[in-house]
Scaffold this active site. Structure first.
Site, PDB file in Angstrom:
ATOM      1  N   HIS A 279       5.313  -5.288  -1.502  1.00 45.22           N
ATOM      2  CA  HIS A 279       5.725  -5.013  -0.127  1.00 45.22           C
ATOM      3  C   HIS A 279       6.837  -3.965  -0.091  1.00 45.22           C
ATOM      4  O   HIS A 279       6.968  -3.212   0.877  1.00 45.22           O
ATOM      5  CB  HIS A 279       6.227  -6.302   0.541  1.00 45.22           C
ATOM      6  CG  HIS A 279       5.203  -7.383   0.626  1.00 45.22           C
ATOM      7  ND1 HIS A 279       5.496  -8.682   0.930  1.00 45.22           N
ATOM      8  CD2 HIS A 279       3.865  -7.363   0.412  1.00 45.22           C
ATOM      9  CE1 HIS A 279       4.398  -9.417   0.920  1.00 45.22           C
ATOM     10  NE2 HIS A 279       3.391  -8.627   0.596  1.00 45.22           N
TER      11      HIS A 279
ATOM     12  N   ASP B  55       8.211  -5.331   7.595  1.00 44.90           N
ATOM     13  CA  ASP B  55       6.762  -5.412   7.443  1.00 44.90           C
ATOM     14  C   ASP B  55       6.214  -6.619   8.202  1.00 44.90           C
ATOM     15  O   ASP B  55       6.939  -7.309   8.915  1.00 44.90           O
ATOM     16  CB  ASP B  55       6.371  -5.438   5.965  1.00 44.90           C
ATOM     17  CG  ASP B  55       7.025  -6.578   5.197  1.00 44.90           C
ATOM     18  OD1 ASP B  55       7.496  -6.336   4.073  1.00 44.90           O
ATOM     19  OD2 ASP B  55       7.054  -7.703   5.730  1.00 44.90           O
TER      20      ASP B  55
END
Length: 374
Positions: A17, A114
Site C-alpha cells: 500500500h 488509501d
C-alpha cells in the site's frame, strides 16, 4: 522565506500500500515542488524491508511513525482486512496531534489516504484541509508505480541478485515472488521448489518462511528462519548456478526491467500486475488472497497474457504441474504467444505515461488544483 506547498499522506499497513503512494509523492515533488510527510499507523516494529524503504526516501519526502496500536483484545482468527482498518482507526487520536503540528509548520494543501484509511478524512476536515482518496486502478495507476525507487541504500543482497541477473542469458530467468505479504504452506513451498528444479529453467525466487495457518504475513515483522529448515534437502546445491534464492525481499521493479528476466510467477497483486505489464514480462498467475483470484482470471481469460497452473484435488499445485507451466511459459509456444500480447500492453502503458499521456496530464491537473486551493 515562504513555505513550500506540502501534503500529508496516511498509508494503511502493508508495504504494497505504501509503495504506490511514495511514487505518487515523488511525482508531486519532482514535477510540481509539492513536498510530503508520510504519517504511518502501525501495530509494532516495521519489517526490515519497510524500514529500509522508508529510510531511502528522497529529499522532500519525510515520514513519521505513530505510536503502535494494541490488538490484544482481538481473537486470533481476526481477518487481515479488519486488522488493517483497526490499525488506522485506533491511531486517529495520535494522528490528530501530529497532523495539527504539521498544519502549523507547513503550507498544508491536502491529506491523502488509501481505501482502508478513509476514517482519517475527519482529521483533515477538522483542520480545514481537503482530504483525498488515493485509489489507483486500471491505466491510471500505472503512473504511480511505473518504477520503484532507486534502492541505493538497501541491504547488500539487492546487489547480489542484480549482479546474478547480469550473468544470465537474455529473457531466460523466471522471477518468482508472492508479494510483500504472500506466503505458502510447507507442502506447497516444497512442491514449488521441486517443480522449479524439475523444469530445468533458470529462476530467481524471493522466498519466505512457510506458514501453515495463513497465506499472508502482513503483520509478521520478524526475521526469516534458516532457509535450509524448510527447502528440500539439497535443493540449493542442486540448483546452484541455474537458480538464485533470495530471502524475504528483492527490488522487483529493477528485476522486471532487467533484460535477463523472461517470466514472472506472481500472486497477482495489483502493484505486481502493473509493474510486469509496464515492463512487458509474461506471467504465471498464482493468486493467494484478497482480489487476486479476480486479477488472475482477468490476466488469463481476459487479456490472455498469463498461464495458470491447475490446483490438485488436495488444494496443492503439484511439482509436475509447476514444471509443465514453467516450461510452457519460458520455452513453449504458449509463452511465445503471451510475449507478443504483453508487448502490445507494454507499448500502451508507455504511451499513457508519455509527455502527452492522459496519466501525466491528470496528475498535472491535480497538482494545479492543489496549488490553487491555497
Amino acid at each position: 522565506m515562504e513555505k513550500e506547498f506540502h501534503v500529508a499522506i496516511v498509508p494503511s499497513p502493508g508495504i504494497g500500500h505504501l509503495i504506490p503512494l511514495v511514487e505518487f509523492a515523488k511525482r508531486l515533488k519532482n514535477d510540481h515542488n509539492i513536498s510530503a510527510t508520510f504519517i504511518i499507523p502501525n501495530d509494532g516494529p516495521l519489517s526490515i524491508s519497510q524500514n529500509a524503504f522508508l529510510d531511502s526516501l528522497p529529499n522532500g519526502l519525510a515520514y513519521l511513525l505513530l505510536p503502535p496500536v494494541n490488538f490484544d483484545d482481538l481473537p486470533p482468527n481476526t481477518r487481515i482486512e479488519t486488522r488493517i482498518n483497526l490499525t488506522v482507526t485506533r491511531s486517529l487520536d495520535s494522528l490528530r496531534e501530529v497532523f495539527k503540528s504539521l498544519v502549523a509548520e507547513t503550507k498544508m494543501v491536502a491529506l491523502f489516504t488509501d481505501m482502508f484509511g478513509t476514517d482519517v478524512f475527519d482529521v483533515a476536515i477538522e483542520s480545514g484541509v481537503p482530504p483525498y482518496l488515493f485509489f489507483p486502478s486500471s491505466a491510471m495507476s500505472l503512473s504511480f508505480s511505473f518504477y520503484l525507487p532507486t534502492l541505493d541504500q538497501m541491504v547488500s543482497y539487492r546487489l547480489d541478485c542484480l549482479r546474478w541477473l547480469d550473468g544470465q542469458p537474455r529473457g531466460s530467468v523466471l522471477y518468482i515472488s508472492f508479494g510483500s505479504g504472500g506466503t505458502l504452506s510447507t507442502v506447497q513451498l516444497n512442491e514449488l521448489a521441486m517443480g522449479l528444479e524439475l523444469s530445468k529453467q533458470r529462476f530467481l525466487w524471493v522466498v519466505r518462511s512457510p506458514n501453515d495457518q495463513s497465506n499472508s504475513t502482513f503483520f509478521d515483522s520478524h526475521g526469516q528462519k534458516d532457509l535450509l529448515d524448510f527447502l528440500p534437502k539439497g535443493f540449493l546445491e542442486r540448483t546452484q548456478g541455474n537458480g538464485l534464492v533470495v530471502p524475504s525481499w528483492a527490488p522487483q521493479a529493477q528485476i522486471l526491467s532487467h533484460s535477463s528476466t523472461g517470466g514472472f510467477l506472481t500472486h497477482c497483486g495489483w502493484n505486481s500486475i502493473l509493474e510486469t505489464i509496464v515492463h512487458g514480462v509474461p506471467i504465471i498467475s498464482w493468486p493467494l488472497y484478497a482480489e487476486q483470484k479476480m486479477n488472475a482470471l482477468y490476466l488469463t481469460e481476459g487479456l490472455k497474457v498469463a498461464l495458470r497452473p491447475i490446483v490438485g484435488e488436495n488444494g496443492i499445485v503439484g511439482h509436475l504441474e509447476i514444471s509443465r507451466v514453467v516450461r510452457g511459459l519460458m520455452e513453449g509456444e504458449e509463452g511465445k504467444t503471451i510475449r507478443s500480447r504483453i508487448q502490445v500492453l507494454k507499448d500502451s502503458a508507455a504511451n499513457v505515461l508519455g509527455e502527452d499521456g492522459c496519466s501525466r496530464k491528470t496528475l498535472e491537473h491535480l497538482a494545479s488544483k492543489l496549488k490553487h486551493k491555497v
